[in-house]
Design an enzyme around this catalytic site. Structure first.
Site, PDB file in Angstrom:
ATOM      1  N   CYS A 134       0.835  -1.211   0.000  1.00 50.47           N
ATOM      2  CA  CYS A 134       0.000   0.000   0.000  1.00 50.47           C
ATOM      3  C   CYS A 134       0.866   1.256   0.000  1.00 50.47           C
ATOM      4  O   CYS A 134       1.394   1.648   1.048  1.00 50.47           O
ATOM      5  CB  CYS A 134      -0.929  -0.015   1.217  1.00 50.47           C
ATOM      6  N   CYS A 137      -0.621   4.119   2.111  1.00 52.25           N
ATOM      7  CA  CYS A 137      -0.438   3.972   3.560  1.00 52.25           C
ATOM      8  C   CYS A 137       1.014   4.212   3.965  1.00 52.25           C
ATOM      9  O   CYS A 137       1.279   4.852   4.982  1.00 52.25           O
ATOM     10  CB  CYS A 137      -0.824   2.567   4.030  1.00 52.25           C
ATOM     11  N   ASP A 138       1.953   3.682   3.206  1.00 57.61           N
ATOM     12  CA  ASP A 138       3.347   3.621   3.679  1.00 57.61           C
ATOM     13  C   ASP A 138       4.323   4.514   2.908  1.00 57.61           C
ATOM     14  O   ASP A 138       5.483   4.642   3.321  1.00 57.61           O
ATOM     15  CB  ASP A 138       3.861   2.167   3.594  1.00 57.61           C
TER      16      ASP A 138
END
Ligand code: NAP
Length: 311
Positions: A134, A137-138
């Site tokens: 992701c 997200c990261d």
């Protein structure tokens, strides 16, 4: 036992659109979602091919709008309510949700898909410690660092472009010498100076030390020698697996595990419909998930009406 007309399982674009159509037709509609509504798109930074939004919008915003619209028209949402089992009960279905049972006249399966794994040494060990699925997200964790994106489809190339906002260098590792991604996404990728292509290469191992990723060992599919690519993070986008476990024993799946549906969204089991990425439909886009969700709801409502008329 609670009885509902239409149980929608999964709160992504397919499920949210099915719920909108079913609730507007005044069917008692409940959406069961193991997390929060939105589905896979909430992990997509920017959606620019959903009609009606010429400047695009974030996946999170689109998921939120779809959720609000379905709720406004009467769909009931049960978040963090994962369906554990679906069993036929006469003409209905008995769903087990958090150890409780619910009776649904019709089920629309919209459970979506999960990203595939590479299944190479080091991948599991360094998940969350440099290995990610992701970018939204990261990605910010890799500011001024070097990362690799694995894959050559829409997801890999879009997310690689997104990662150039943070990383100093983004290596794309693809097993062939041409990309599968849509041409306009490819053009933006090739124009981006932070991106470096590694054609005809596969990941053989994720290397790490002191609990974090330090590089990947690349093998060649064109006969070149193996090489070690030093880096800080690796993002894997090599396709998706259907989340079809709930219906494995109920209806027909294709050889990859995707649910087979007819053009109206009906599976091989009466009263069980499916839509979106969990199905064997070719084009996996937000707009097709939404369209198929609408079709499945329309057919499910017709099936319900016919059942009631024949009593
Ligand atoms: P995909 O289109 O199936 O592409 C997967 C990529 O990973 C392919 O390039 C494939 O290589 C490669 N690959 C597969 N297994 C591999 C392995 N074991 N090792 C190395 N490489 C491997 O999957 P996706 O990009 O996740 O997209 C899934 C669906 O969602 C697609 O229908 C896509 O169009 C859609 N999607 C659309 C958008 C958008 O429209 N903006 C964004 C994201 C996803 P080969 O090319 O050699 O097969």
């Amino acid at each position: 036992m609670e009885t509902i007309d239409i149980a929608v399982i999964g709160g992504g674009p397919a499920g949210l659109t099915a719920a909108l159509y079913a609730a507007r037709a005044r069917a008692k509609t409940v959406v069961f979602e193991s997390g929060l509504p939105g589905g896979q798109i909430v992990t997509t930074d920017w959606v620019e091919n959903y009609p009606g939004f010429p400047d695009g919008l974030s996946g999170m915003a689109l998921g939120d709008l779809m959720h609000k619209q379905a709720e406004k028209h009467g769909a009931d949402f049960r978040s963090f309510a994962g369906v554990e089992k679906i069993e036929p009960a006469d003409l209905d279905f008995k769903l087990t949700v958090d150890d409780e049972e619910v009776l649904a006249r019709v089920v629309i399966l919209a459970t979506g898909a999960v990203p595939k794994k590479l299944d190479v040494p080091g991948e599991a060990e360094f998940t969350g410690r440099g290995v990610s699925w992701c970018a939204t997200c990261d990605g910010a964790l890799f500011r001024d660092k070097v990362v690799a994106v694995i894959g050559g489809g829409d997801a890999a190339i879009e997310e690689a472009i997104f990662l150039t906002k943070f990383a100093s260098r983004v290596h794309i590792v693809h097993r062939r010498d041409e990309l599968r991604a849509t041409k306009c996404i490819q053009e933006r990728c090739f124009e981006n100076e932070k991106i470096q292509m590694h054609w005809s290469r596969v990941v053989k191992e994720v290397k790490g030390a002191d609990g974090k990723v330090t590089g990947i060992e690349l093998g060649a599919t064109n006969g070149d020698p193996d090489e070690l690519l030093p880096l800080d993070g690796i993002f894997i986008f090599v396709g998706i697996d259907a989340k079809s476990d709930l219906v494995t024993d109920l209806c027909d799946l294709d050889e990859r595990g995707f649910v087979k549906i007819d053009h109206n969204g009906l599976t091989s089991y009466p009263g069980l419909y499916a839509a979106g990425d969990v199905t064997d439909s070719d084009l996996k886009q937000v707009v097709t998930a939404a369209a198929k969700g609408a079709s499945a709801a329309f057919e499910a409502l017709r099936y319900l009406d016919n059942r009631l008329c024949s009593i």
